[in-house]
Design an enzyme around this catalytic site. Sequence first.
Site, PDB file in Angstrom:
ATOM      1  N   CYS A  80      27.679  64.985 -67.886  1.00  0.00           N
ATOM      2  CA  CYS A  80      26.581  65.940 -68.055  1.00  0.00           C
ATOM      3  C   CYS A  80      25.281  65.282 -68.494  1.00  0.00           C
ATOM      4  O   CYS A  80      24.260  65.965 -68.621  1.00  0.00           O
ATOM      5  CB  CYS A  80      26.998  67.027 -69.036  1.00  0.00           C
ATOM      6  SG  CYS A  80      28.500  67.881 -68.512  1.00  0.00           S
ATOM      7  N   HIS A 107      20.837  70.616 -75.587  1.00  0.00           N
ATOM      8  CA  HIS A 107      21.966  70.552 -74.659  1.00  0.00           C
ATOM      9  C   HIS A 107      22.663  71.909 -74.674  1.00  0.00           C
ATOM     10  O   HIS A 107      22.999  72.442 -73.623  1.00  0.00           O
ATOM     11  CB  HIS A 107      22.906  69.423 -75.053  1.00  0.00           C
ATOM     12  CG  HIS A 107      23.995  69.174 -74.066  1.00  0.00           C
ATOM     13  ND1 HIS A 107      23.741  68.901 -72.740  1.00  0.00           N
ATOM     14  CD2 HIS A 107      25.343  69.160 -74.200  1.00  0.00           C
ATOM     15  CE1 HIS A 107      24.893  68.727 -72.102  1.00  0.00           C
ATOM     16  NE2 HIS A 107      25.877  68.880 -72.956  1.00  0.00           N
ATOM     17  N   GLU A 133      25.202  69.380 -82.363  1.00  0.00           N
ATOM     18  CA  GLU A 133      23.805  69.178 -81.994  1.00  0.00           C
ATOM     19  C   GLU A 133      22.887  69.693 -83.097  1.00  0.00           C
ATOM     20  O   GLU A 133      21.889  69.048 -83.428  1.00  0.00           O
ATOM     21  CB  GLU A 133      23.483  69.863 -80.671  1.00  0.00           C
ATOM     22  CG  GLU A 133      22.080  69.571 -80.183  1.00  0.00           C
ATOM     23  CD  GLU A 133      21.798  70.039 -78.768  1.00  0.00           C
ATOM     24  OE1 GLU A 133      20.774  69.614 -78.201  1.00  0.00           O
ATOM     25  OE2 GLU A 133      22.605  70.826 -78.210  1.00  0.00           O
ATOM     26  N   LYS A 152      20.520  76.886 -70.860  1.00  0.00           N
ATOM     27  CA  LYS A 152      21.843  77.069 -70.252  1.00  0.00           C
ATOM     28  C   LYS A 152      22.371  78.484 -70.471  1.00  0.00           C
ATOM     29  O   LYS A 152      23.287  78.910 -69.765  1.00  0.00           O
ATOM     30  CB  LYS A 152      22.838  76.056 -70.808  1.00  0.00           C
ATOM     31  CG  LYS A 152      22.631  74.625 -70.339  1.00  0.00           C
ATOM     32  CD  LYS A 152      23.742  73.716 -70.845  1.00  0.00           C
ATOM     33  CE  LYS A 152      23.568  72.278 -70.388  1.00  0.00           C
ATOM     34  NZ  LYS A 152      22.482  71.582 -71.116  1.00  0.00           N
ATOM     35  N   HIS A 191      25.621  75.785 -66.935  1.00  0.00           N
ATOM     36  CA  HIS A 191      25.615  74.339 -67.131  1.00  0.00           C
ATOM     37  C   HIS A 191      25.754  73.644 -65.783  1.00  0.00           C
ATOM     38  O   HIS A 191      26.818  73.700 -65.159  1.00  0.00           O
ATOM     39  CB  HIS A 191      26.770  73.963 -68.064  1.00  0.00           C
ATOM     40  CG  HIS A 191      26.739  72.547 -68.538  1.00  0.00           C
ATOM     41  ND1 HIS A 191      25.828  71.623 -68.082  1.00  0.00           N
ATOM     42  CD2 HIS A 191      27.522  71.887 -69.433  1.00  0.00           C
ATOM     43  CE1 HIS A 191      26.041  70.464 -68.670  1.00  0.00           C
ATOM     44  NE2 HIS A 191      27.066  70.599 -69.499  1.00  0.00           N
ATOM     45  N   PHE A 242      30.624  64.174 -71.359  1.00  0.00           N
ATOM     46  CA  PHE A 242      31.977  63.695 -71.602  1.00  0.00           C
ATOM     47  C   PHE A 242      31.977  62.165 -71.542  1.00  0.00           C
ATOM     48  O   PHE A 242      31.334  61.564 -70.676  1.00  0.00           O
ATOM     49  CB  PHE A 242      32.945  64.227 -70.550  1.00  0.00           C
ATOM     50  CG  PHE A 242      33.334  65.680 -70.713  1.00  0.00           C
ATOM     51  CD1 PHE A 242      32.998  66.397 -71.846  1.00  0.00           C
ATOM     52  CD2 PHE A 242      34.055  66.325 -69.723  1.00  0.00           C
ATOM     53  CE1 PHE A 242      33.366  67.723 -71.992  1.00  0.00           C
ATOM     54  CE2 PHE A 242      34.427  67.654 -69.852  1.00  0.00           C
ATOM     55  CZ  PHE A 242      34.082  68.360 -70.987  1.00  0.00           C
TER      56      PHE A 242
END
Length: 425
Positions: free
Chosen positions: A175, A315, A326, A347, A352, A411
């Site tokens: 991502c 994010h 975050e 998002k 996403h 990831f």
Amino acid sequence: MPIPRRGAENRVVITGVGLVTPLGNDTATTWQALLEGRSGAGPITQFEATEDYATRIACEVKGFDPGRYLDAKEVKRNDRFVQFAVAVAEEAMTHAGLGTPESRAKLRADRFGVVFGSGIGGMYTFEEQTRVLIAKGPKRVSPFFVPMFIPDMAAGVLSIRYGAQGPNYATVSACASSAHAVGDAFRILQRGDADIMITGGTEAAITPLCIAGFSAMKAMSTRNDDPQGASRPFDASRDGFVIGEGAAALVLETLEHALARGAPILAEVVGYGATGDAYHITAPEPEGVGARLAMAFALQDAGVAPEEVDYINAHGTSTPHNDVTETKAIKSLFGEHAYRLVVSSTKSMTGHLLGGAGALEAVITALVAREGKIPPTINFSQPDPECDLDYAFNRSVDRPVRVAMTNSFGFGGHNVALVIRRWED
């Protein structure tokens, strides 16, 4: 006082952008939908998502016609993720005043490059050709399978399409893929290895195998009866992300090159930070140490002090762990100023886009800096005591934004932060 920059030579500006998203097939439509707080989510229509799938919702691109950009043969030979990339590059190049062969003929081909990210690549092609192999045998697999599937093909196709003979490659970091792409293109221009770059990211992974895989991980929301309310970053009732698809492109140029050709300037890219968590293949480091370092390095690169930042496009995936870590990272780096800046997660509306998310959010962040309008984080209903910043819940915010940041985490523990400054002559 601002932190001294590391000594990069060239300033880098954004002269064109293009979007294909679940909210619209161009930048203007997407931007308006974001400011209005509209969700792009709904039931999956691209395949029959039966009750065997724990998640049956997604943010799909609607009404996209690849025939607007590619001839019939090219449509058949390019996976959906490449088709998206071509569409956004066309919009970005047109926006940058490079929409015709005559305008592009003035560019030096060896100083014109492409860095374009995708986390997964041609999953439509992969799954289709797997079915062919199983049903009909190896001799029936398409000779175009490999070039249609590999994630670098968006970068390759764009290079061929525009005659860009400069640096050309793909970034693949889950991502964070397209945030790395934008950052790398920025670095190439900073150090003088090119004059102009097309960069961005693309993803088309709303397929049976991807949905089954993410569902098995329990990473996605299962609010199947309320798709438009499913993505709810920083809300206490969040239960996972909503997968999206689409693409985003940016034309980046050295300031000298942009001014010399009279290009329109949207915003300036001033900082890039990238780190690794070195912690876990999917889970973020619990205290957000890697995310904090990426943001700190981006600010150092930009020569910007934390208190100068007005907005962060988070994010903000709507997963239980990401949103807390975050928030911790932001508070750790920004201190009391964390409560004075605005943080939002777009998002909540786009879903996403995986490898396409970072570039999409870089475009949004540049538009925020230009327009002084911050899109909301929608679907807030229950406060989370660990997420206690100003997330622009359920409201857009009008305020001047001189310096903004956008975060992308992937990831594998990949972290990227980009700093974008409002353009001022």
